[in-house]
Design a protein around this motif. Sequence first.
Motif, PDB file in Angstrom:
ATOM      1  N   SER A 200      -5.941   2.615   0.649  1.00  0.00           N
ATOM      2  CA  SER A 200      -4.588   1.979   1.337  1.00  0.00           C
ATOM      3  C   SER A 200      -5.035   1.907   2.988  1.00  0.00           C
ATOM      4  CB  SER A 200      -3.337   2.853   1.152  1.00  0.00           C
ATOM      5  OG  SER A 200      -3.158   2.911  -0.029  1.00  0.00           O
TER       6      SER A 200
ATOM      7  N   SER B  49       0.699  -1.255   0.010  1.00  0.00           N
ATOM      8  CA  SER B  49      -0.073   0.013   0.108  1.00  0.00           C
ATOM      9  C   SER B  49       0.948   1.286   0.031  1.00  0.00           C
ATOM     10  CB  SER B  49      -0.900   0.021   1.194  1.00  0.00           C
ATOM     11  OG  SER B  49      -1.743  -0.980   1.267  1.00  0.00           O
TER      12      SER B  49
ATOM     13  N   ILE C 296      -4.786  -2.127  -6.115  1.00  0.00           N
ATOM     14  CA  ILE C 296      -5.046  -2.171  -4.752  1.00  0.00           C
ATOM     15  C   ILE C 296      -6.357  -2.897  -4.598  1.00  0.00           C
ATOM     16  CG2 ILE C 296      -5.843  -0.916  -2.541  1.00  0.00           C
ATOM     17  CD1 ILE C 296      -4.534   1.330  -3.496  1.00  0.00           C
TER      18      ILE C 296
END
Length: 642
Positions: free
Chosen positions: A68, A28, A523
């Motif tokens: 994140s 992240s 992500i």
Amino acid sequence: MNLNKLALNNVLRDKWTYFAYFINSAFSVFVFFSFSVAMFHPDLSLIQNGSSLSMVMIFGNILVYLFSFCFISYSIRSFLRSRIKTFGLFMITGASKKQMNAMIFKENMLIGTAAIIVAVIVGLVLSPLLLLVARHILNADGFAMYFPLKAILLTVVVFTILFTMIAYVTPMFLRKQTIMQMLTANRKGEREIKFSMLQLLLGLVLLGGIGVVLVFTDALSNTIGTFGCFAAFLLALYLFYRQGFVMILNLLRSRRLYKRKTNMLIIAELRSKLRSNVNVMYLVTLLFTATFLLTNMLYSVSTDVRKNVQRVFPFSYMYVSVQDNPLESKHIEMIRTTLEGKPGYAEYTYTMAYHQDQKGVGAVSESDYNAAAQGIGQPAISLQPDQMFVIQSSRHAASDQLFRPDSLITDLYTTHGLTPSLLGISNRSILVENYVRTLYVIPDNLMERAMQSFGSYMHVFAYHIDQWDRDKEPSVILGTKLKQEMLPADAYAFGFFDSYNLYQVEQTGKNLMLYVGSFISIIFFVAASSFIYFRMMTEKEKESLKFKGIVKLGLSRKELSTIISSQLAILMFVPFLLAIILTQAMIWLVSHEMSGPSGTYAIVALISTSIFLIIQIAGFLSVLSKYKNAMFKELYLNEMSS
């Protein structure tokens, strides 16, 4: 032993449990840092404070940070659940909750600090490659390697804050649990989900209803409709998952294959963890769907910019001169001088009649239309004396049966003793999109009468050159000269439309969206895969206790391997395949809604799906190997040591 030593020993002793949390955290930080390196690059001169491009980059970085935060928060909660029994043992040996909180805080800060340092170092090493990718996507000049001091400082500061917040908040999850609850946390069973045909039908009806609404209505054109469809989709998918999974398992139990080889154990294993399996698979399906949809849509849109610009501006350059424009001759001479000699140069001229009070309606003669249509690759038409051909700016042009001509046109034909009939309708215009709502192509002998009855007309000069999207020179010359010579009184005397400028603006915007969306997609994809991994690792101890009993009854290592492989394959590939189906359905619906380039979407979907499938198979093999090794180590420890 003090708390610092204890925290460090915990990390080193249980390093593989900490490793997954560390990898997710470092990844992240790495994504955020890589994005920041491009955002602060000195060669990105287009990005200035307050510009729309700058705002999009900042917004994109905030989005990456927020995702994140959610990803790391989930990781730490899963990580703590796998260690909750260890915390119970610490407390039973005399550790206070205050000491436990302090130890967890130190462990989190230790991992967070290490993740920031590793991510920044890896980011610096890979920066040249990442900047090369950013240069290609953003179509920016330069983008050579530089020392990203601002990116480093921003990353260190914001993620230090993030890890501090998480480290402070995390112990709260343990405060309400007693020592007994911690020690027995891994032994709790799950409440069974009962099959409900009503809920399954409700889910199917909702899914079908969403499709009908999207195909036959404009629900996506307003906020309420969009959120309503999204909420209905979330509920429908959950009901379908929950009840569909139960129904399939019940059906399998009634079949002969249920008693074949290890099928009984595999199905029993899935039923015993049905509730948690459904919840994880539902969440992973949503993340995969978001990843696939975002990737497909953004890449397809960025590759279709040229085609979309040609739909809005059908010619490379267009000069529209209203009636009695004193600058017309001078401007046309200047445009011809600039463009003549360019490869593929061609000029098309036509006259359009329009009414001052009804500017949404225009008319051109059949001859003028056929000449201009040749320039945009449209077939020529042949009208009978009482026929008309209609061009509508809306991409959802009305059908021949539903179309009703405007009264101006009807009166024009009626005064000549004709009853107008329709030859056909098209949405490929020879004029700038939405310049008029409806453009009528009428027989040549009616054009003179149309100009008189409409009261106004304009001359349209259209030009085409090859490689209009790469040749910057004509756009700069003509744009500068026309702007310099324009007086306030001339503001409505003419209009100049430049495809090159529109293409550059659109391409930059779409590429920027693709760049930001790519980071968010990465992500999402890693988060989806991590959820399955954490799910397996969290349940490892409980699973090993269960399998120990079955192994004593005679379950072989090969049969155990089959059970584990089947269980992991279902958890990883059912959400993946369902997400692909949902993505293809949504892309088809969006293409239908936009009347867009479905061919491009299909090609991009096929390529991206193949890439994601390869990554998913590699991830499956990796997780399976690690989980099997961990499980076999637990079950056959004595055998391996002997």
